[in-house]
Structure formats: structure tokens, C-alpha cells
Write an enzyme that holds these catalytic residues in place. Structure first.
Site, PDB file in Angstrom:
ATOM      1  N   ASP A 132      36.809  47.562  47.394  1.00  0.00           N
ATOM      2  CA  ASP A 132      35.926  46.430  47.669  1.00  0.00           C
ATOM      3  C   ASP A 132      36.057  45.968  49.118  1.00  0.00           C
ATOM      4  O   ASP A 132      35.087  45.616  49.776  1.00  0.00           O
ATOM      5  CB  ASP A 132      36.283  45.225  46.776  1.00  0.00           C
ATOM      6  N   GLU A 156      32.744  54.405  36.965  1.00  0.00           N
ATOM      7  CA  GLU A 156      34.008  54.628  36.254  1.00  0.00           C
ATOM      8  C   GLU A 156      33.835  55.026  34.791  1.00  0.00           C
ATOM      9  O   GLU A 156      34.822  55.307  34.109  1.00  0.00           O
ATOM     10  CB  GLU A 156      34.858  53.360  36.361  1.00  0.00           C
TER      11      GLU A 156
HETATM   12  O1  IFM Z   1      36.576  48.048  42.672  1.00  0.00           O
HETATM   13  C1  IFM Z   1      35.928  47.603  41.538  1.00  0.00           C
HETATM   14  C2  IFM Z   1      35.460  48.793  40.737  1.00  0.00           C
HETATM   15  O2  IFM Z   1      34.564  49.579  41.487  1.00  0.00           O
HETATM   16  C3  IFM Z   1      34.810  48.356  39.470  1.00  0.00           C
HETATM   17  N1  IFM Z   1      35.708  47.512  38.703  1.00  0.00           N
HETATM   18  C4  IFM Z   1      36.185  46.361  39.409  1.00  0.00           C
HETATM   19  C5  IFM Z   1      36.851  46.738  40.712  1.00  0.00           C
HETATM   20  C6  IFM Z   1      37.288  45.493  41.472  1.00  0.00           C
HETATM   21  O3  IFM Z   1      36.175  44.759  41.893  1.00  0.00           O
END
Ligand code: IFM
Length: 692
Positions: free
Chosen positions: A303, A443
Site C-alpha cells: 500500500d 489474492e
Molecule cells: O495490501 C492490501 C492487500 O492488497 C489486500 N488486503 C489488504 C492489504 C492491506 O491494505
């Protein structure tokens, strides 16, 4: 121009939301927007950045400290608070131009108001003034003090605590399970309460006439390792200093939008939520949920590099540099992680904390029905994180021209990341390099081969290395990596009608739309990915993946490719992550889908005001603020709609303002000077130096 978030009703169901949206922070400390009478059930939390602790075998997470602002009123023995009764009126506000929180509640017996700040002048400091006006004559009792009734997800984190009072001051010393000493010193002026040893709180009882007012000023400071005294200044002086310091920070990055008041406010609010997380003084990064609590273990994800860094490159390049220095300082942790998994080079932590070691666990997600862990492989297979770090270094240098970051250690990061990708990849008979068994930004599909985002970002690492490193400066061993980069033949993801296949075999999965797929959920909080999630065997993806790749590397793809991929993936994306919208906005603008892009922009910019985001992922609480989405809103507007491009410090624009917007003005910082940019709906723009 609205610059205040105001909520005028008290709703118990919004306690968590309010804690997030009224958050105060200064890059070092964060205080949730909770009311004075709240305790841990209402998620009260004073959070510190960069300090972590592990209790037994629980998740290692950032620390929550004692709450200096606890205050509860009683009238004739009866508790008067929003927890005990419905207030006659209630107003909470956050002035995002000053970083000041206020609360006013009216009950039959009294009214209570407060003003709170987390100092932008001295980042160890926070303060609050509480005023109570008696509405009826009688006996009032006030309990207040440094409360240890704090919210922790995987605590207790203090193996020992000592709370002591000396006159108007209460001191806390806690030693964490990992042996770190933390100090909180709080001073309470205005009420002459008696200290209670058992609770560590003060109690003041007094007879008040109707209309009589009492006030309590609280100042507190937080220290690591060694306690420091409180400044000998009053509440007002310190509040004022904080406001002035915050105004200066804001001046360097403020945005004003003419013709769309809602967006104007939401962008200003988004900027607030990112700006309060930057730390100029320390080499620190920013956690995925900022300073709003312990969600995601207070860890740093991609992020920061992908979403927050481009904001800071314009808003405050020194903070941007610190974000990269954090990755340089945690290179050792990344090397250890790679080694522990049998690779060489640097594999950055998917969830990175102070040392850069991996904090992500395979039991990150739980089944909401059975409470059993749903095993995920984010920590070991989301290898794109290392490439993202290198991508960010490259973009930072391109934008600022600051090559000195290489000498600070970014050169080593690039080299070690390249080494990692060569050790992770394998070469097929035709001589092409592949990446097997990885997880991309989407994911929901785990352990896939030749994931497009990962593959192309890995290839980019080699290009970045060749761009900035010189073979003559390298040792023999490192020169081998250089040569590998020169001749590496990375496999290309499969394409169908111009659409890049997200990973090998993706096109063969069931093609179903998101709405129909959602009907297959057994429990609303079921996790969509993992081994048996509803999306796993389908083409439905969690968030922008190929779309993110095209948005982040626009110069590498044709308009036709951008359109084809956006159109294919858009209906197949669940947007299960708050990161998804801004990537769609950026790509959407570039292919002329402005109206949709505007909707994505609003979805990012309003995220923490509306609080519509998921609070649970497969049974695990994931709430808090969303810095990447907030920064993503800024990216969508400034880099997307305004087409900002910073090349070695020189800014150019290509404005395509959303419908109805006549002018956007924004400030950016360069070599300690602030520039004002005005962009108009007819595509004109001008840039001039400006002064506070
Ligand atoms: O980095 C992100 C990921 O891409 C998706 N789940 C939450 C994380 C933290 O914001």
C-alpha cells in the site's frame, strides 16, 4: 468550502466508524475518535507507530497505550454519559483544516464539550480540554485520569505496568512482553480530584449551581525508553502551536475543487487522513490501517509504495524519502526472509513491522462459522512486494531526480531484489524465465503460475537495475546479477483478443459475474479465496490486478490493450479490497471512461466518511482507516484526471476534469518551495510559486 466533518446524532452502531473517521494523528501517535466515557469495548486506543509486541504465540502487533482522556460525569450518583442514556443532542466534529476534534453532548443534567488535538508541533504530545456545564443544581462527581482500560486485539502487551500519581500528574511505565519500556505522562488541571490507587483514576465531587461551569485541561506525552517532562505551557498555547504546524503541512498539499463541493470535501478529507500519517523525523513507514488501531498488526504492506508514495512525492518529498529509507533499513529482514524460504536476495515481508521480518501468518483469516483458520499463503507467495519496492524507488527517482537515495542503500535493495527474482524463477527449455507458485494482487487465486502482475513487475526490476547500477561498480558476484538482467528473457503472459491472462489457466476457470457468485456465500463473512472460497475456481478476482499493472505502467501498454483489459476485468472484479477502486479510476480516465472513473474516485475519496467497507475478512476484524484508498483518491484526481506527471522535479499536466468541475487548484512541494497549480476544464493549467 467545507472543511469540517460533522455528525449530529449519536448512534451506538457507529461507535467503530466514528473511532476511525474522527481519528487524530501526527505520524507518530494516533488517537481514535472515541468519546471520553468510552473504554476498551468501544475500541479506545492511543496508538504509537513503529513499536510492536508479541504476547505468547499470538499475532505480533503495534502497541496501544493508556488513555489519558478518560472522563465520566455523575449527577446525584447517576452516570451521565452516552453509554448510560440517550443524549438530548450530540455533535462530533473534526476540523480537517486544523486537525482538531470536538464533541458536544447535551443531557438533562449537564452538557459536556471537549476539544482535542494530537500535536503536529511536538509529536510526543496530545491534549484535551473538557468543559462541563451543570444544568441542575446538585452534587456532581467526575472520574477521570490515565485509564489502562485500552483496546488490544492480541494483548496484553504490557508484562508489567506501574501507574503513579504525583499531584496533578499521573505517570505510566509499562514494559512490554518484548522488554520495551513505554512511558505516558499525563497532567490534569482544573479539577481537584482525589487519586485512587486501585484504578489509577481521580475522583472529584462538588456541589454545582445550575449554569456553573467546570473545566479540565489534560496534557499528555508518550515516550519510548526514557520519560520526559511535559512542557510548561498551557492547553491553548499548545493547541495553537499544533494548529499552526498542521496548517503548514496542509498548505504544501491542499487541493480545492470548484464545481463539485462533495468531491472537494472528500478529497480534502482523504488528504487529511494521509497527511496525519507522515513522519518527517523518523525513518518509518505507514501501516495499512494507519494509526487507527491494531488491524493488520500495524504492518506495512505494498500500500505504501504503490498508493501513498506518489502522494508524498508531491505533498512532502522528505516523507516520501523516509518511506523508501524504511525499506532500505529493513533490507536485512528481507534477506533473512528470502534465506529462510530457501532463496537468495531480498524477499520483503508481505506484512512488515520494525525489523522487516515477516509478520504475516498463515492463519490470517478464519472461518466465520467454525472459527478455524482458513490457511492463506500471502506471506510466502505474494512475491510482487519486492518488485513493488523497486518500482517505487524508480518512480521516486524519476519524479524527484534524487539519485542520492541510491547511495543511501536503494542500490543494494535493487540488486538484492533482482537476485531474489532470479533465484525464485526457473528457465524453461526455450530459455524463458517463469515464476511458479505465486499470489498476485488478486489474492483470491493463490499459488498460481506466471501471474501477469508479478511477472511483468519482476521483469521491470531488471530494467531498473540496468538503469541505475553500473557493472564497473559491482563486485564479481553482483556483476553476475547485472548480466542476468541484461540477458533475462522473462516469459510473457498468455493473451486472448488483447486481454492479458491474469495467470496460467485463468481463462479456463468458470466465467461468472460477481453478483451471481455472491449468491453462493453460505455465511456473509465467508472468505472468497483460499482453498475452497467461492471465487477460487472462477474468474472473479478480488481487486485490480492486470488493471493495476496497466495503471502503474501506462507507458508500457497501448490504448487498445488498456481498453481491452479494463473491459474484461472490470465486470469480473469484486473490489473486495479498498485498493481496487483507485487503480480502476486511473486506468478508466486513460481510456476515456470518465464517468465510471469518477464513480471509482468517489468510492475511494468517501471511504472513511461513509464507512461502507468490509469490517471482516473471513471472520477477522479488518476495520480502521484506509490510507491507501485515501491516497488513491488523490492519485485518481491529480495523476488521473489532471494527468500530473513529475519528471525530475518538473511538473506537467494533461487536465481532463470530471464533468461539472470548472477548476482544480492544488499545491505541491519541491525543494522547500510550495507551488500552486490551477487546472481548468478547457485543459489549460498554470503553475506558480506561492507562500503561506
Ligand atoms: O495490501 C492490501 C492487500 O492488497 C489486500 N488486503 C489488504 C492489504 C492491506 O491494505
Amino acid at each position: 468550502m467545507k472543511r469540517e466533518l460533522v455528525v449530529t446524532a449519536y448512534r451506538k452502531e457507529d461507535i467503530i466508524l466514528d473511532g476511525n473517521r474522527f481519528l487524530l494523528a501526527n505520524g507518530h501517535l494516533g488517537y481514535r475518535g472515541t468519546l471520553e466515557e468510552y473504554g476498551k469495548e468501544q475500541l479506545v486506543s492511543l496508538t504509537i507507530a513503529g513499536v510492536y509486541d508479541q504476547y505468547q504465540d499470538q499475532w505480533r502487533e503495534n502497541l496501544s497505550l493508556p488513555n489519558p482522556f478518560y472522563f465520566k460525569a455523575h449527577y446525584e450518583g447517576k452516570e451521565i454519559s452516552v453509554l448510560a442514556e440517550e443524549p438530548l443532542s450530540h455533535k462530533t466534529s473534526l476540523d480537517i483544516a486544523k486537525a482538531v476534534y470536538q464533541r458536544e453532548s447535551e443531557f438533562e443534567e449537564l452538557s459536556i464539550s471537549s476539544t482535542r488535538f494530537v500535536s503536529h508541533d511536538d509529536d510526543a504530545l496530545l491534549g484535551e480540554r473538557i468543559e462541563v456545564v451543570a444544568k441542575q443544581a446538585g452534587t456532581y462527581r467526575f472520574r477521570y485520569g490515565l485509564s489502562t482500560d485500552i483496546y488490544e486485539i492480541h494483548g496484553p502487551h504490557f508484562a508489567s505496568m506501574k501507574v503513579e500519581s504525583k499531584g496533578r500528574q499521573t505517570s505510566f511505565r509499562g514494559v512490554t512482553n518484548e522488554g520495551k519500556s513505554m512511558y505516558v505522562l499525563a497532567q490534569f488541571d482544573g479539577l481537584e480530584g482525589t487519586y485512587e490507587e486501585e484504578t489509577g483514576l481521580y475522583e472529584a465531587e462538588m456541589k454545582l449551581k445550575a449554569g456553573q461551569k467546570v473545566a479540565l485541561d489534560i496534557l499528555a506525552r508518550v515516550d519510548e525508553d526514557k520519560p520526559e517532562p511535559l512542557p510548561k505551557k498551557g492547553f491553548e498555547e499548545l493547541l495553537d502551536a499544533s494548529i499552526r504546524a498542521y496548517e503548514k503541512k496542509l498548505y504544501a498539499c491542499q487541493v480545492e475543487i470548484e464545481g463539485d463541493d462533495e468531491l472537494d470535501f472528500e478529497i480534502a478529507y482523504s488528504i487529511y487522513h494521509v497527511l496525519i500519517l507522515g513522519d518527517k523525523k523518523r525513518v518509518r513507514s505507514i501501516a495499512a490501517r494507519g494509526l487507527s488501531g491494531q488491524t493488520y498488526k500495524g504492518a506495512v504492506f505494498w500500500d505504501t509504495e504503490i498508493f501513498l508514495l506518489p502522494f508524498y512525492v508531491l505533498a512532502d518529498p522528505e516523507v516520501a524519502r523516509n518511506l523508501l529509507l524504511y525499506r532500505i533499513h529493513t533490507l536485512e529482514g528481507a534477506k533473512q526472509k528470502a534465506k529462510s524460504l530457501g532463496y537468495s536476495g531480498a524477499y520483503y515481508a508481505w506484512e512488515s513491522q520494525d525489523s522487516g521480518l515477516e509478520a504475516c501468518r498463515s492463519d490470517n483469516v478464519t472461518d466465520p462459522v467454525t472459527g478455524e483458520p482458513v490457511i492463506t499463503y500471502f506471506g510466502t507467495k505474494q512475491i510482487h512486494i519486492s518488485a513493488d519496492v523497486v518500482y517505487a524507488i524508480d518512480r521516486y527517482i524519476e519524479a524527484t531526480g534524487d539519485l542520492s537515495i541510491l547511495k543511501e542503500g536503494a542500490d543494494k535493495v535493487i540488486l538484492e531484489v533482482a537476485r531474489f527474482f532470479f533465484s525464485y524463477s526457473f528457465i524453461d527449455k526455450a530459455g524463458n524465465r517463469h515464476l511458479k507458485d505465486v499470489i498476485g494482487p488478486d489474492e483470491y487465486h493463490e499459488r498460481v503460475d506466471d501471474e501477469a502482475f508479478t511477472l511483468l513487475m519482476a521483469e521491470r526490476v531488471g530494467k531498473v537495475l540496468l538503469k541505475y547500477l553500473h557493472v564497473k561498480d559491482l563486485s564479481e558476484e553482483d556483476a553476475k546479477i547485472y548480466r542476468l538482467c541484461e540477458k533475462a528473457n522473462w516469459a510473457k503472459p498468455r493473451e486472448k483478443n488483447g486481454v492479458i491472462e491474469e495467470f496460467k489457466g485463468y481463462f479456463d476457470l468458470e466465467d461468472i459475474d460477481v453478483v451471481s457468485l455472491k449468491k453462493r456465500l453460505v455465511h456473509s463473512q465467508d472468505y472468497w479465496g483460499g482453498k475452497d472460497g467461492i471465487a477460487t475456481k472462477t474468474q472473479v478476482i478480488k481487486q485490480a490486478d492486470v488493471v493495476a499493472l496497466l495503471a502503474l505502467c501506462p507507458e508500457d501498454f497501448t490504448l487498445k490493450a488498456k481498453k481491452a483489459n479494463y473491459e474484461y476485468y472490470f465486470p469480473r472484479t469484486e473490489h473486495g479490497s479498498s485498493l481496487s477502486a483507485s487503480m480502476h479510476c486511473l486506468l478508466g480516465v486513460s481510456i476515456g471512461r470518465e464517468e465510471e472513473a469518477y464513480r471509482f474516485l468517489r468510492s475511494s475519496s468517501g471511504i472513511d466518511i461513509r464507512g461502507a467497507e468490509k469490517l471482516f475478512a473471513g471472520g477477522v476484524y479488518i476495520g480502521g482507516t484506509h490510507p491507501a484508498a485515501n491516497a488513491g483518491a488523490y492519485l485518481g484526481l491529480i495523476y488521473g484526471f489532471l494527468g500530473a506527471h513529475l519528471q525530475e522535479g518538473v511538473l506537467s499536466l494533461r487536465p481532463q476534469l470530471p464533468k461539472g468541475i470548472t477548476k482544480v487548484t492544488f499545491h505541491y512541494q519541491r525543494k522547500n518551495k510550495v507551488y500552486e497549480v490551477s487546472a481548468y476544464s478547457d485543459g489549460r493549467y498554470q503553475i506558480k510559486e506561492t507562500k503561506l
